[in-house]
Design a protein around this motif. Structure first.
Motif, PDB file in Angstrom:
ATOM      1  N   LEU A   1       0.823  -1.204   0.000  1.00 20.17           N
ATOM      2  CA  LEU A   1       0.000   0.000   0.000  1.00 20.17           C
ATOM      3  C   LEU A   1       0.859   1.257   0.000  1.00 20.17           C
ATOM      4  CD1 LEU A   1      -2.878   1.192   0.257  1.00 20.17           C
ATOM      5  CD2 LEU A   1      -2.605   1.057   2.736  1.00 20.17           C
ATOM      6  N   LEU A   2       1.876   1.277   0.852  1.00 20.97           N
ATOM      7  CA  LEU A   2       2.761   2.441   0.902  1.00 20.97           C
ATOM      8  C   LEU A   2       3.632   2.526  -0.345  1.00 20.97           C
ATOM      9  CD1 LEU A   2       3.617   2.157   4.685  1.00 20.97           C
ATOM     10  CD2 LEU A   2       2.517   4.123   3.595  1.00 20.97           C
ATOM     11  N   GLY A   3       4.010   1.371  -0.909  1.00 16.03           N
ATOM     12  CA  GLY A   3       4.768   1.388  -2.155  1.00 16.03           C
ATOM     13  C   GLY A   3       3.980   1.998  -3.295  1.00 16.03           C
ATOM     14  N   ALA A   4       2.665   1.798  -3.297  1.00 16.40           N
ATOM     15  CA  ALA A   4       1.817   2.356  -4.356  1.00 16.40           C
ATOM     16  C   ALA A   4       1.700   3.870  -4.267  1.00 16.40           C
ATOM     17  CB  ALA A   4       0.428   1.727  -4.283  1.00 16.40           C
ATOM     18  N   ALA A   5       2.187   4.458  -3.176  1.00 15.06           N
ATOM     19  CA  ALA A   5       2.180   5.912  -3.012  1.00 15.06           C
ATOM     20  C   ALA A   5       3.585   6.495  -3.109  1.00 15.06           C
ATOM     21  CB  ALA A   5       1.558   6.277  -1.670  1.00 15.06           C
ATOM     22  N   THR A   6       4.563   5.701  -3.571  1.00 20.28           N
ATOM     23  CA  THR A   6       5.952   6.143  -3.685  1.00 20.28           C
ATOM     24  C   THR A   6       6.268   6.369  -5.159  1.00 20.28           C
ATOM     25  OG1 THR A   6       6.516   4.815  -1.748  1.00 20.28           O
ATOM     26  CG2 THR A   6       8.343   5.556  -3.123  1.00 20.28           C
ATOM     27  N   ILE A   7       6.448   7.621  -5.555  1.00 19.17           N
ATOM     28  CA  ILE A   7       6.543   7.930  -6.990  1.00 19.17           C
ATOM     29  C   ILE A   7       7.900   7.590  -7.579  1.00 19.17           C
ATOM     30  CG2 ILE A   7       4.834   9.753  -6.753  1.00 19.17           C
ATOM     31  CD1 ILE A   7       7.114  11.798  -6.944  1.00 19.17           C
ATOM     32  N   GLY A   8       8.920   7.413  -6.753  1.00 20.61           N
ATOM     33  CA  GLY A   8      10.240   7.069  -7.263  1.00 20.61           C
ATOM     34  C   GLY A   8      11.211   8.232  -7.195  1.00 20.61           C
ATOM     35  N   ASP A   9      12.473   7.892  -6.926  1.00 21.71           N
ATOM     36  CA  ASP A   9      13.512   8.916  -6.772  1.00 21.71           C
ATOM     37  C   ASP A   9      13.704   9.747  -8.031  1.00 21.71           C
ATOM     38  OD1 ASP A   9      13.788   7.682  -4.389  1.00 21.71           O
ATOM     39  OD2 ASP A   9      15.805   6.922  -4.729  1.00 21.71           O
ATOM     40  N   ALA A  10      13.651   9.085  -9.185  1.00 24.76           N
ATOM     41  CA  ALA A  10      13.947   9.794 -10.432  1.00 24.76           C
ATOM     42  C   ALA A  10      12.999  10.973 -10.621  1.00 24.76           C
ATOM     43  CB  ALA A  10      13.853   8.824 -11.608  1.00 24.76           C
ATOM     44  N   PHE A  11      11.711  10.779 -10.313  1.00 25.42           N
ATOM     45  CA  PHE A  11      10.762  11.881 -10.439  1.00 25.42           C
ATOM     46  C   PHE A  11      11.058  12.982  -9.424  1.00 25.42           C
ATOM     47  CE2 PHE A  11       7.733   8.938 -12.656  1.00 25.42           C
ATOM     48  CZ  PHE A  11       7.640   9.691 -13.811  1.00 25.42           C
ATOM     49  N   VAL A  12      11.447  12.590  -8.218  1.00 28.88           N
ATOM     50  CA  VAL A  12      11.792  13.600  -7.212  1.00 28.88           C
ATOM     51  C   VAL A  12      12.957  14.459  -7.697  1.00 28.88           C
ATOM     52  CG1 VAL A  12      12.725  13.940  -4.884  1.00 28.88           C
ATOM     53  CG2 VAL A  12      10.915  12.250  -5.267  1.00 28.88           C
ATOM     54  N   TYR A  13      13.967  13.818  -8.280  1.00 28.61           N
ATOM     55  CA  TYR A  13      15.126  14.572  -8.765  1.00 28.61           C
ATOM     56  C   TYR A  13      14.759  15.447  -9.966  1.00 28.61           C
ATOM     57  CZ  TYR A  13      17.640  11.256  -5.811  1.00 28.61           C
ATOM     58  OH  TYR A  13      18.076  10.509  -4.749  1.00 28.61           O
ATOM     59  N   LEU A  14      13.904  14.943 -10.844  1.00 24.76           N
ATOM     60  CA  LEU A  14      13.468  15.750 -11.985  1.00 24.76           C
ATOM     61  C   LEU A  14      12.657  16.958 -11.518  1.00 24.76           C
ATOM     62  CD1 LEU A  14      12.469  12.926 -14.493  1.00 24.76           C
ATOM     63  CD2 LEU A  14      14.371  14.535 -14.755  1.00 24.76           C
TER      64      LEU A  14
END
Length: 433
Positions: A242-255
Protein backbone atom coordinates in the motif's frame (compact mmCIF):
# COMPACT_ATOMS: atom_id res chain seq x y z
CA UNK A 1 13.29 -0.42 2.61
CA UNK A 2 7.98 -4.52 11.14
CA UNK A 3 6.51 -6.09 13.81
CA UNK A 4 6.88 -3.64 16.49
CA UNK A 5 6.91 -2.84 20.07
CA UNK A 6 5.68 0.57 21.00
CA UNK A 7 8.01 3.12 22.50
CA UNK A 8 8.65 0.91 25.55
CA UNK A 9 9.54 -2.72 26.25
CA UNK A 10 7.14 -4.89 28.16
CA UNK A 11 8.27 -5.60 31.70
CA UNK A 12 7.56 -9.26 31.10
CA UNK A 13 9.70 -9.48 27.99
CA UNK A 14 12.96 -11.31 28.58
CA UNK A 15 16.07 -9.24 28.10
CA UNK A 16 18.01 -9.79 24.92
CA UNK A 17 21.16 -11.81 25.13
CA UNK A 18 24.02 -9.52 25.88
CA UNK A 19 26.82 -10.07 23.38
CA UNK A 20 24.88 -11.60 20.54
CA UNK A 21 22.49 -8.68 20.24
CA UNK A 22 25.28 -6.11 20.21
CA UNK A 23 27.67 -7.78 17.79
CA UNK A 24 27.44 -7.41 14.02
CA UNK A 25 28.16 -10.86 12.53
CA UNK A 26 31.07 -11.33 10.16
CA UNK A 27 28.68 -12.59 7.47
CA UNK A 28 26.86 -9.25 7.54
CA UNK A 29 30.14 -7.33 7.20
CA UNK A 30 31.24 -9.56 4.32
CA UNK A 31 27.91 -9.11 2.53
CA UNK A 32 28.14 -5.38 3.15
CA UNK A 33 31.54 -5.30 1.48
CA UNK A 34 30.21 -7.24 -1.52
CA UNK A 35 27.26 -4.85 -1.79
CA UNK A 36 29.54 -1.81 -1.51
CA UNK A 37 31.74 -2.99 -4.37
CA UNK A 38 28.75 -4.03 -6.49
CA UNK A 39 27.02 -0.69 -5.98
CA UNK A 40 30.14 1.15 -7.09
CA UNK A 41 29.92 -0.88 -10.30
CA UNK A 42 26.19 -0.32 -10.73
CA UNK A 43 26.05 3.38 -9.93
CA UNK A 44 28.89 4.15 -12.30
CA UNK A 45 26.41 3.36 -15.07
CA UNK A 46 23.02 4.38 -13.72
CA UNK A 47 23.74 7.83 -12.27
CA UNK A 48 22.87 9.69 -15.47
CA UNK A 49 20.00 7.51 -16.75
CA UNK A 50 17.04 9.77 -15.81
CA UNK A 51 18.65 12.82 -17.37
CA UNK A 52 19.78 10.86 -20.44
CA UNK A 53 16.35 9.34 -21.08
CA UNK A 54 14.25 12.47 -20.49
CA UNK A 55 16.51 15.23 -21.78
CA UNK A 56 18.77 13.24 -24.10
CA UNK A 57 16.32 10.89 -25.81
CA UNK A 58 13.31 13.16 -25.27
CA UNK A 59 11.02 10.74 -23.45
CA UNK A 60 7.84 12.26 -22.07
CA UNK A 61 7.16 12.00 -18.33
CA UNK A 62 4.52 9.37 -19.15
CA UNK A 63 7.01 7.26 -21.12
CA UNK A 64 9.69 7.70 -18.49
CA UNK A 65 7.24 6.76 -15.73
CA UNK A 66 6.39 3.49 -17.46
CA UNK A 67 10.05 2.74 -18.19
CA UNK A 68 11.23 3.58 -14.68
CA UNK A 69 8.46 1.56 -13.10
CA UNK A 70 9.03 -1.37 -15.45
CA UNK A 71 12.75 -1.42 -14.63
CA UNK A 72 11.92 -1.50 -10.93
CA UNK A 73 9.18 -4.11 -11.17
CA UNK A 74 10.39 -6.36 -14.00
CA UNK A 75 12.45 -8.52 -11.67
CA UNK A 76 9.49 -9.40 -9.44
CA UNK A 77 8.94 -12.92 -10.84
CA UNK A 78 12.68 -13.57 -10.99
CA UNK A 79 12.94 -12.45 -7.37
CA UNK A 80 10.33 -15.01 -6.35
CA UNK A 81 12.12 -17.77 -8.26
CA UNK A 82 15.44 -16.76 -6.73
CA UNK A 83 14.02 -16.82 -3.21
CA UNK A 84 12.45 -20.24 -3.74
CA UNK A 85 15.66 -21.66 -5.23
CA UNK A 86 17.71 -20.29 -2.32
CA UNK A 87 15.45 -21.92 0.28
CA UNK A 88 15.76 -25.31 -1.39
CA UNK A 89 18.84 -26.88 0.19
CA UNK A 90 19.90 -23.60 1.85
CA UNK A 91 21.60 -22.39 -1.35
CA UNK A 92 21.57 -18.73 -0.36
CA UNK A 93 25.16 -17.99 -1.30
CA UNK A 94 25.01 -19.84 -4.62
CA UNK A 95 21.83 -18.13 -5.81
CA UNK A 96 23.04 -14.72 -4.66
CA UNK A 97 26.31 -15.32 -6.50
CA UNK A 98 24.45 -15.99 -9.76
CA UNK A 99 22.65 -12.68 -9.37
CA UNK A 100 25.84 -10.74 -8.68
CA UNK A 101 27.59 -12.38 -11.65
CA UNK A 102 24.70 -11.58 -14.01
CA UNK A 103 24.73 -7.92 -12.98
CA UNK A 104 28.50 -7.74 -13.54
CA UNK A 105 28.21 -9.26 -17.01
CA UNK A 106 25.47 -6.79 -17.94
CA UNK A 107 28.16 -4.08 -18.04
CA UNK A 108 29.74 -5.89 -20.96
CA UNK A 109 26.31 -5.83 -22.61
CA UNK A 110 26.32 -2.04 -22.39
CA UNK A 111 29.75 -1.98 -23.95
CA UNK A 112 28.71 -4.23 -26.82
CA UNK A 113 25.38 -2.46 -27.39
CA UNK A 114 26.99 0.76 -28.55
CA UNK A 115 24.17 3.23 -29.12
CA UNK A 116 21.50 0.64 -29.93
CA UNK A 117 18.44 1.24 -27.80
CA UNK A 118 17.44 -2.44 -27.80
CA UNK A 119 20.92 -3.49 -26.68
CA UNK A 120 20.98 -0.93 -23.89
CA UNK A 121 17.52 -2.02 -22.74
CA UNK A 122 18.59 -5.67 -22.73
CA UNK A 123 21.72 -4.89 -20.70
CA UNK A 124 19.73 -2.87 -18.18
CA UNK A 125 17.17 -5.68 -17.96
CA UNK A 126 19.97 -8.18 -17.24
CA UNK A 127 21.22 -5.94 -14.44
CA UNK A 128 17.75 -5.72 -12.91
CA UNK A 129 17.23 -9.49 -13.19
CA UNK A 130 20.56 -10.05 -11.46
CA UNK A 131 19.53 -7.71 -8.68
CA UNK A 132 16.20 -9.47 -8.39
CA UNK A 133 17.87 -12.87 -8.07
CA UNK A 134 20.37 -11.86 -5.41
CA UNK A 135 18.41 -9.57 -3.11
CA UNK A 136 16.23 -12.06 -1.21
CA UNK A 137 18.98 -14.70 -0.65
CA UNK A 138 21.34 -11.96 0.53
CA UNK A 139 18.80 -10.55 2.98
CA UNK A 140 17.95 -14.07 4.14
CA UNK A 141 21.63 -14.64 4.93
CA UNK A 142 21.60 -11.46 7.01
CA UNK A 143 18.57 -12.57 9.03
CA UNK A 144 19.87 -16.12 9.48
CA UNK A 145 23.27 -14.98 10.75
CA UNK A 146 22.01 -12.24 13.11
CA UNK A 147 20.48 -12.31 16.56
CA UNK A 148 16.72 -11.57 16.39
CA UNK A 149 17.06 -8.52 18.64
CA UNK A 150 19.86 -7.11 16.46
CA UNK A 151 18.26 -7.44 13.01
CA UNK A 152 17.71 -3.69 12.70
CA UNK A 153 21.37 -2.98 13.43
CA UNK A 154 22.58 -5.71 11.07
CA UNK A 155 20.47 -4.39 8.21
CA UNK A 156 21.49 -0.84 9.09
CA UNK A 157 25.20 -1.74 8.84
CA UNK A 158 24.65 -3.60 5.57
CA UNK A 159 22.59 -0.79 4.04
CA UNK A 160 25.14 1.80 5.16
CA UNK A 161 27.94 -0.09 3.41
CA UNK A 162 25.73 -0.60 0.35
CA UNK A 163 24.99 3.14 0.27
CA UNK A 164 28.69 3.97 0.52
CA UNK A 165 29.06 2.19 -2.81
CA UNK A 166 26.18 4.21 -4.22
CA UNK A 167 28.07 7.36 -3.21
CA UNK A 168 31.39 6.27 -4.66
CA UNK A 169 30.02 4.95 -7.97
CA UNK A 170 28.96 8.27 -9.55
CA UNK A 171 32.16 9.94 -8.33
CA UNK A 172 34.23 7.18 -9.93
CA UNK A 173 32.28 7.56 -13.18
CA UNK A 174 32.82 11.32 -13.30
CA UNK A 175 36.52 10.88 -12.53
CA UNK A 176 36.85 8.36 -15.36
CA UNK A 177 34.97 10.56 -17.82
CA UNK A 178 37.18 13.51 -16.89
CA UNK A 179 40.37 11.45 -17.24
CA UNK A 180 39.33 9.90 -20.57
CA UNK A 181 37.73 13.00 -22.13
CA UNK A 182 34.23 11.56 -22.06
CA UNK A 183 34.90 7.96 -23.09
CA UNK A 184 31.84 6.09 -21.84
CA UNK A 185 33.36 2.77 -22.91
CA UNK A 186 35.98 3.23 -20.21
CA UNK A 187 33.22 3.56 -17.62
CA UNK A 188 31.58 0.34 -18.82
CA UNK A 189 34.85 -1.61 -18.73
CA UNK A 190 35.75 -0.32 -15.27
CA UNK A 191 32.24 -1.10 -14.03
CA UNK A 192 32.56 -4.68 -15.30
CA UNK A 193 35.90 -5.17 -13.54
CA UNK A 194 34.59 -3.77 -10.26
CA UNK A 195 31.50 -6.00 -10.52
CA UNK A 196 33.69 -9.07 -10.95
CA UNK A 197 35.60 -8.06 -7.83
CA UNK A 198 32.32 -8.11 -5.91
CA UNK A 199 31.60 -11.66 -7.12
CA UNK A 200 35.09 -12.75 -6.06
CA UNK A 201 34.62 -11.27 -2.58
CA UNK A 202 31.33 -13.16 -2.22
CA UNK A 203 32.96 -16.45 -3.19
CA UNK A 204 35.92 -16.01 -0.85
CA UNK A 205 34.49 -14.38 2.26
CA UNK A 206 30.75 -15.09 2.56
CA UNK A 207 30.06 -18.49 4.15
CA UNK A 208 27.23 -20.68 2.95
CA UNK A 209 24.57 -21.11 5.62
CA UNK A 210 24.36 -24.50 7.26
CA UNK A 211 21.05 -26.28 7.88
CA UNK A 212 18.72 -25.00 10.55
CA UNK A 213 19.24 -26.57 14.02
CA UNK A 214 16.54 -28.69 15.59
CA UNK A 215 15.54 -25.86 17.91
CA UNK A 216 14.20 -23.88 14.96
CA UNK A 217 10.49 -23.97 14.13
CA UNK A 218 9.43 -26.46 11.51
CA UNK A 219 9.12 -24.72 8.16
CA UNK A 220 5.59 -24.29 7.00
CA UNK A 221 6.59 -24.28 3.35
CA UNK A 222 9.73 -23.99 1.31
CA UNK A 223 7.82 -21.90 -1.21
CA UNK A 224 7.57 -18.15 -1.17
CA UNK A 225 3.76 -18.22 -1.02
CA UNK A 226 3.87 -20.36 2.13
CA UNK A 227 4.65 -17.15 4.02
CA UNK A 228 1.11 -15.98 3.28
CA UNK A 229 -0.17 -18.49 5.83
CA UNK A 230 1.10 -16.19 8.58
CA UNK A 231 -1.45 -13.41 9.33
CA UNK A 232 1.28 -11.10 10.61
CA UNK A 233 3.29 -11.46 7.40
CA UNK A 234 0.17 -10.86 5.29
CA UNK A 235 -0.42 -7.60 7.11
CA UNK A 236 3.19 -6.51 6.63
CA UNK A 237 2.97 -7.35 2.93
CA UNK A 238 -0.29 -5.42 2.61
CA UNK A 239 1.11 -2.35 4.37
CA UNK A 240 4.37 -2.37 2.38
CA UNK A 241 2.48 -2.72 -0.92
CA UNK A 242 0.00 0.00 0.00
CA UNK A 243 2.76 2.44 0.90
CA UNK A 244 4.77 1.39 -2.16
CA UNK A 245 1.82 2.36 -4.36
CA UNK A 246 2.18 5.91 -3.01
CA UNK A 247 5.95 6.14 -3.69
CA UNK A 248 6.54 7.93 -6.99
CA UNK A 249 10.24 7.07 -7.26
CA UNK A 250 13.51 8.92 -6.77
CA UNK A 251 13.95 9.79 -10.43
CA UNK A 252 10.76 11.88 -10.44
CA UNK A 253 11.79 13.60 -7.21
CA UNK A 254 15.13 14.57 -8.77
CA UNK A 255 13.47 15.75 -11.98
CA UNK A 256 11.03 17.89 -9.98
CA UNK A 257 13.87 19.26 -7.87
CA UNK A 258 15.88 20.16 -10.96
CA UNK A 259 12.81 21.89 -12.39
CA UNK A 260 12.25 23.94 -9.23
CA UNK A 261 15.89 24.93 -8.87
CA UNK A 262 16.70 25.34 -12.55
CA UNK A 263 19.81 23.19 -12.21
CA UNK A 264 22.01 22.65 -15.22
CA UNK A 265 22.21 19.15 -16.64
CA UNK A 266 25.79 18.85 -15.46
CA UNK A 267 24.72 18.92 -11.80
CA UNK A 268 21.77 16.56 -12.13
CA UNK A 269 23.72 13.26 -11.73
CA UNK A 270 25.04 14.47 -8.37
CA UNK A 271 21.59 14.86 -6.79
CA UNK A 272 21.34 11.19 -5.68
CA UNK A 273 24.57 11.62 -3.74
CA UNK A 274 22.89 13.96 -1.26
CA UNK A 275 20.14 11.47 -0.41
CA UNK A 276 22.67 8.64 -0.31
CA UNK A 277 24.82 10.58 2.16
CA UNK A 278 21.85 10.99 4.50
CA UNK A 279 21.02 7.30 4.17
CA UNK A 280 24.63 6.38 4.92
CA UNK A 281 24.73 8.48 8.09
CA UNK A 282 21.34 7.40 9.43
CA UNK A 283 21.01 3.73 8.46
CA UNK A 284 22.84 2.31 11.49
CA UNK A 285 21.39 4.71 14.13
CA UNK A 286 17.83 4.21 12.90
CA UNK A 287 18.38 0.44 12.73
CA UNK A 288 19.42 0.49 16.39
CA UNK A 289 16.41 2.62 17.28
CA UNK A 290 14.15 0.12 15.51
CA UNK A 291 15.66 -2.73 17.52
CA UNK A 292 15.08 -0.81 20.74
CA UNK A 293 11.57 0.66 20.30
CA UNK A 294 10.12 -1.70 17.69
CA UNK A 295 10.23 -1.62 13.91
CA UNK A 296 6.67 -0.59 13.12
CA UNK A 297 6.90 3.08 14.09
CA UNK A 298 10.26 3.85 12.38
CA UNK A 299 8.89 2.33 9.16
CA UNK A 300 5.80 4.56 9.29
CA UNK A 301 7.76 7.65 10.30
CA UNK A 302 10.07 7.07 7.34
CA UNK A 303 7.10 7.37 5.01
CA UNK A 304 6.09 10.51 6.87
CA UNK A 305 9.51 11.90 5.86
CA UNK A 306 8.67 10.99 2.24
CA UNK A 307 5.43 12.96 2.57
CA UNK A 308 7.56 15.87 3.80
CA UNK A 309 9.65 15.52 0.64
CA UNK A 310 6.57 15.92 -1.54
CA UNK A 311 5.34 18.92 0.46
CA UNK A 312 8.75 20.60 0.33
CA UNK A 313 8.66 20.40 -3.46
CA UNK A 314 5.20 22.01 -3.35
CA UNK A 315 6.17 24.72 -0.86
CA UNK A 316 5.87 28.41 -1.72
CA UNK A 317 8.62 29.97 -3.80
CA UNK A 318 10.37 31.34 -0.70
CA UNK A 319 11.61 27.78 -0.07
CA UNK A 320 14.05 27.56 -2.94
CA UNK A 321 17.74 27.39 -3.70
CA UNK A 322 20.01 25.63 -1.18
CA UNK A 323 17.32 25.34 1.57
CA UNK A 324 15.03 23.41 -0.76
CA UNK A 325 17.89 21.25 -2.03
CA UNK A 326 19.05 20.32 1.48
CA UNK A 327 15.52 19.73 2.77
CA UNK A 328 14.46 17.41 -0.05
CA UNK A 329 17.65 15.36 -0.07
CA UNK A 330 17.78 15.10 3.73
CA UNK A 331 14.15 13.93 3.95
CA UNK A 332 14.74 11.41 1.18
CA UNK A 333 17.75 10.06 3.09
CA UNK A 334 15.65 9.73 6.26
CA UNK A 335 12.96 7.90 4.28
CA UNK A 336 15.33 5.20 3.05
CA UNK A 337 17.24 4.86 6.32
CA UNK A 338 14.00 4.33 8.26
CA UNK A 339 12.29 1.95 5.83
CA UNK A 340 14.60 -0.14 3.64
CA UNK A 341 16.47 -2.38 6.06
CA UNK A 342 13.84 -1.87 8.76
CA UNK A 343 11.19 -3.55 6.59
CA UNK A 344 13.42 -6.57 5.99
CA UNK A 345 14.12 -6.87 9.73
CA UNK A 346 10.42 -6.56 10.50
CA UNK A 347 9.38 -9.26 8.06
CA UNK A 348 12.38 -11.51 8.68
CA UNK A 349 11.39 -11.96 12.31
CA UNK A 350 8.04 -13.49 11.26
CA UNK A 351 9.30 -16.02 8.71
CA UNK A 352 10.37 -19.64 9.31
CA UNK A 353 14.06 -20.16 8.68
CA UNK A 354 13.58 -22.58 5.78
CA UNK A 355 11.24 -20.15 4.03
CA UNK A 356 13.10 -16.95 4.81
CA UNK A 357 14.40 -16.11 1.31
CA UNK A 358 11.11 -16.95 -0.39
CA UNK A 359 9.10 -14.86 2.04
CA UNK A 360 11.39 -11.85 1.72
CA UNK A 361 11.28 -12.24 -2.08
CA UNK A 362 7.48 -12.14 -1.97
CA UNK A 363 7.56 -8.98 0.15
CA UNK A 364 10.11 -7.29 -2.12
CA UNK A 365 8.14 -8.27 -5.21
CA UNK A 366 4.89 -6.89 -3.84
CA UNK A 367 6.57 -3.62 -3.00
CA UNK A 368 8.31 -3.44 -6.39
CA UNK A 369 5.09 -4.01 -8.34
CA UNK A 370 3.31 -1.38 -6.26
CA UNK A 371 6.09 1.13 -6.94
CA UNK A 372 5.96 0.27 -10.64
CA UNK A 373 2.28 1.18 -10.70
CA UNK A 374 2.98 4.34 -8.70
CA UNK A 375 5.67 5.49 -11.15
CA UNK A 376 3.43 4.82 -14.15
CA UNK A 377 0.48 6.56 -12.52
CA UNK A 378 2.50 9.62 -11.54
CA UNK A 379 3.98 9.86 -15.03
CA UNK A 380 0.50 9.77 -16.52
CA UNK A 381 -0.77 12.38 -14.05
CA UNK A 382 2.18 14.67 -14.82
CA UNK A 383 1.52 14.37 -18.54
CA UNK A 384 -2.22 15.11 -18.21
CA UNK A 385 -2.36 17.58 -15.29
CA UNK A 386 1.16 18.98 -15.00
CA UNK A 387 3.80 18.36 -12.29
CA UNK A 388 2.31 20.29 -9.36
CA UNK A 389 -1.23 18.84 -9.47
CA UNK A 390 0.25 15.38 -9.95
CA UNK A 391 2.45 15.83 -6.88
CA UNK A 392 -0.48 17.09 -4.80
CA UNK A 393 -2.35 13.94 -5.78
CA UNK A 394 0.65 11.79 -4.83
CA UNK A 395 0.84 13.50 -1.43
CA UNK A 396 -2.85 12.85 -0.80
CA UNK A 397 -2.48 9.19 -1.78
CA UNK A 398 0.55 8.82 0.51
CA UNK A 399 -1.32 10.37 3.44
CA UNK A 400 -4.15 7.87 2.94
CA UNK A 401 -1.64 5.03 2.61
CA UNK A 402 -0.01 6.05 5.91
CA UNK A 403 -3.37 5.74 7.63
CA UNK A 404 -3.84 2.31 6.07
CA UNK A 405 -0.32 1.24 7.02
CA UNK A 406 -0.87 2.33 10.62
CA UNK A 407 -3.95 0.10 10.80
CA UNK A 408 -2.41 -2.86 8.97
CA UNK A 409 1.00 -3.25 10.57
CA UNK A 410 0.81 -5.70 13.50
CA UNK A 411 1.70 -4.59 17.00
CA UNK A 412 3.50 -7.74 18.02
CA UNK A 413 7.15 -8.54 18.04
CA UNK A 414 8.21 -11.99 16.89
CA UNK A 415 11.59 -13.35 17.85
CA UNK A 416 13.00 -16.31 15.96
CA UNK A 417 16.16 -18.06 17.07
CA UNK A 418 19.47 -17.09 15.61
CA UNK A 419 20.58 -19.99 13.46
CA UNK A 420 24.29 -19.40 13.43
CA UNK A 421 25.02 -21.09 16.73
CA UNK A 422 25.26 -17.78 18.59
CA UNK A 423 24.45 -17.58 22.31
CA UNK A 424 21.21 -15.89 21.38
CA UNK A 425 19.70 -19.03 19.88
CA UNK A 426 16.48 -19.78 21.67
CA UNK A 427 13.01 -21.18 21.24
CA UNK A 428 10.88 -18.61 19.40
CA UNK A 429 8.17 -16.68 21.12
CA UNK A 430 5.76 -13.91 20.22
CA UNK A 431 5.30 -10.98 22.56
CA UNK A 432 2.16 -8.86 22.46
CA UNK A 433 2.57 -5.18 23.20
Amino acid sequence: MYLATTGRREASAPPSTGGAGRRVPGTVLALGTVSLVTDVSSEMVTAVLPLYLVLGLGLSPLQFGFLDGLMGGAAAIVRLLGGHAADRGHRYKRVAGIGYALSACSRLGLLLAGGATAGIAAALAADRVGKGIRTAPRDALITLSSHPDGLGRSFGVHRAMDTAGALLGPLAAFALLWATAGAYDAVFVASFCVGLLGVLLLVLYVPGHRPVPHTAPAPRSGKAFGALRDPAFRRILGAASLLGAATIGDAFVYLLLQRRLGLSSGWFPLLPLGAAAGYLLLAVPLGRVADRVGRRLPFLYGHLALLGTYLALLAPTRLTGPPLLVTVLALLGVFYAATDGVLMALAGSTLPADGRAGGLALLQSGQAVARMLAAAGFGAAWTVWGPDPALWAAAAVLLAALAGGWALLPRVRSALPATDGSPGSQTPERRTV
